[in-house]
Design a protein around this motif. Structure first.
Motif, PDB file in Angstrom:
ATOM      1  N   GLU A 364       0.841  -1.193   0.000  1.00  0.00           N
ATOM      2  CA  GLU A 364       0.000   0.000   0.000  1.00  0.00           C
ATOM      3  C   GLU A 364       0.879   1.248   0.000  1.00  0.00           C
ATOM      4  N   LYS A 397      -2.585  -0.094  -4.227  1.00  0.00           N
ATOM      5  CA  LYS A 397      -2.397  -1.311  -3.438  1.00  0.00           C
ATOM      6  C   LYS A 397      -2.256  -2.474  -4.396  1.00  0.00           C
ATOM      7  N   SER A 399      -1.083  -6.836  -4.572  1.00  0.00           N
ATOM      8  CA  SER A 399      -0.750  -8.074  -3.872  1.00  0.00           C
ATOM      9  C   SER A 399      -0.715  -9.201  -4.892  1.00  0.00           C
TER      10      SER A 399
END
Length: 580
Positions: A364, A397, A399
């Motif tokens: 983030e 963000k 991932s």
């Protein structure tokens, strides 16, 4: 006929593989238990020499085989197996070792006691493991499950800082001839260890506060091997060190506080790397990148990149001042000189940007920035220039499980920027751009890629006052395949694409992995740039793609067909980029 004779002679000349001198036959068991028995009965080296078995040695081995078989069956719960071993002579000094097994009834657990002692006995995660011990009353006694559960216990205790955790009592009691067992397992956790100070060696050119920003633990934190691994990964990924060793010095611990030694070997601080590549949007490209990772011996980074492509040329330079409290936070200064010549417009841009980047956690990143740019452009029949003072804020963000060849993950970002004549700009506007992508793994080595990008411009002056770098276009490799780069959007009075105030594009792609590094996909893209919701027309393209995942990224070849138009065309999209 001569050809047939030659073939026969060739076949006769081929080596004949002799039969094995010792043949093993196991009867009465199957599956993993059979595999373990065969492994236990592997002939010792030297018993067979030059294709012949040593008969006396084989007889001794045969006499010991029953014990070996019984021991091999115990991990599967068979502690009372009846084993008969017969050595049968065959022709030409060959032998058959026949093993007949009657496993009998497996041993089942009659009672289980799992106890926790020590200062960590109140830890809920350890108590949970004790309650969920895999061998319960009535289950078959499987040694693999027992040993696995012990290892999980010890690993969990160490992860909680109990480095001295051990099992002073661990026993399985089975009465001879019985088919029931009693288990007692006692863990003594010992005292909890904490981190002490960190000593860093081998990087004298970097200031200690800069190096300690990579340390993922602080004195007084609970000792964790995961934190040591994260520290090693942080230092390795910094690209500043060619060797990284992180050592906990448990023998030097005092009052259960463990000091840590970090040993580094510096990599060259300066690099100069050329690169070549090709993209359908930009054409053939060449780049030259310079980096200095330790300016003024403070860990500051200077980078500059010269890039030359058929449709895009420029120079980008940046200076990064790291935040000593967090490896993902920094202050950056950027200079960008760029000329872009595409079908829709020609742009010459000079921009300076200062940004403050702040990490909010793993993956983030938030950024507050101020960008000042001067842009001269030709778009359609319009020739103009624009001066903008553009403050903005970004948040992203991501991932992904792997950055080179991800199999699952997501990313999204939001960028809000605006300006007004009051702060020195030629025009006023407020813009918001959002984009996201998601990668979902599916059965049969399939994966589903989806992405969307939206943009809107509010409270703006007439479109002619907005430079092309702030207008929205669609089409191209990363937008709507089947159409050329930035070829979609509202048109001017001459019929040329002039860009729009709003944007909406999306894609869905189903990929099937092939071999280790290849993939094939089918996709559907849709989107367009527009000025008002009343004139939205979404152009569409669909096709197939071929992908190769190299060590430096993906190489993609796609063939797309326009759909929903009167005279659909095809377009090939190809992207590749290697860094030399």
């Amino acid at each position: 006929m001569p050809f047939i004779i030659a073939c026969l002679l060739f076949c006769l000349a081929l080596p004949v593989h002799a039969a094995q001198p010792v043949e093993l036959v196991v009867e009465g068991v199957e599956g993993p238990a059979l595999d373990n028995v065969r492994l236990a009965l592997a002939l010792p080296p030297g018993l067979v020499h030059e294709g012949k078995a040593n008969r006396l040695w084989l007889q001794r081995f045969s006499g010991q085989a029953d014990e070996k078989v019984r021991a091999a069956l115990e991990p599967f719960g068979y502690y009372n197996a009846n084993v008969t071993v017969v050595m049968e002579p065959l022709e030409k000094e060959r032998y058959r070792l026949r093993v007949a097994v009657v496993p009998g009834e497996p041993v089942r657990v009659a009672d289980v006691q799992v106890e926790l002692h020590g200062s960590g006995s109140g830890q809920s995660s350890l108590q949970g493991l004790a309650a969920a011990f895999p061998l319960q009353k009535g289950s078959i006694l499987l040694q693999q499950e027992y040993e696995k559960a012990k290892a999980v216990f010890k690993t969990r205790a160490e992860a909680l800082g109990y480095l001295d955790a051990d099992f002073p009592q661990h026993e399985i009691r089975i009465a001879p001839g019985e088919t029931s067992a009693r288990i007692k397992l006692v863990m003594e956790t010992g005292e909890r260890y904490l981190f002490n100070g960190t000593r860093i060696e081998g990087a004298p050119d970097y200031p200690e506060p800069f190096l300690k920003r990579y340390i993922s633990f602080a004195p007084g934190d609970v000792f964790s091997y995961a934190s040591l691994g994260e520290t090693q990964l942080n230092l390795t990924n910094s690209e500043r060190f060619k060797e990284v060793v992180v050592l906990p010095e448990k023998a030097e611990a005092t009052d259960f506080r463990v000091p840590v030694l970090v040993q580094l070997k510096q990599a060259p601080r300066r690099t100069l790397r050329p690169g070549v590549g090709y993209g359908t949007d930009t054409g053939a490209r060449f780049s030259l990148r310079y980096r200095d990772l330790n300016m003024f011996h403070k860990g500051h980074e200077l980078n500059a990149q010269l890039y030359v492509a058929e449709r895009l040329q420029g120079l980008a330079a940046g200076y990064i001042v790291p935040d000593y409290r967090d490896i993902r936070s920094s202050t950056t200064f950027q200079l960008n000189l760029q000329q872009e010549d595409v079908t829709a417009y020609i742009s010459r841009l000079v921009a300076v940007e200062v940004a403050r980047n702040h990490s909010f956690g793993k993956g983030e990143l938030g950024t507050v920035y101020l960008r000042v740019q001067q842009e001269d452009f030709t778009i359609g029949t319009q020739e103009s220039s624009s001066r903008l003072v553009l403050p903005g804020i970004r948040f992203s963000k991501d991932s992904y499980d792997n950055l080179i060849h991800p199999t699952s993950g997501f990313r999204f970002s939001v960028d809000v920027r605006g300006t007004h004549q009051f702060i020195g700009s030629d025009t006023s506007l407020l813009q918001c751009i959002g984009e996201g992508s998601h990668l979902l793994p599916l059965p049969w080595r399939l994966s589903l890629h989806s992405r969307v990008r939206v943009g809107t411009t509010l409270f703006s002056d007439p479109l002619v006052d907005i430079p092309p770098t702030l207008r929205f276009f669609a089409g191209g490799d990363q937008s709507v395949r089947g159409y050329s780069y930035k070829s979609l959007g509202p048109t001017d009075s001459s019929g040329k694409v002039a860009g729009g105030k709003q944007l909406l594009t999306g894609s869905i792609e189903l990929e099937r992995a092939l071999f280790q590094n290849w993939g094939i996909s089918a996709f559907h893209d849709a989107g367009n740039a527009f000025n008002t919701l009343s004139d939205v027309t979404l152009f569409q393209g669909a096709g197939i793609g071929l992908h190769y995942y190299s060590q430096v990224g993906a190489i993609n070849l796609s063939v797309a067909r326009q759909i929903g138009v009167d005279h659909p065309g095809y377009r090939i999209h190809f992207t590749v980029g290697f860094q030399l």
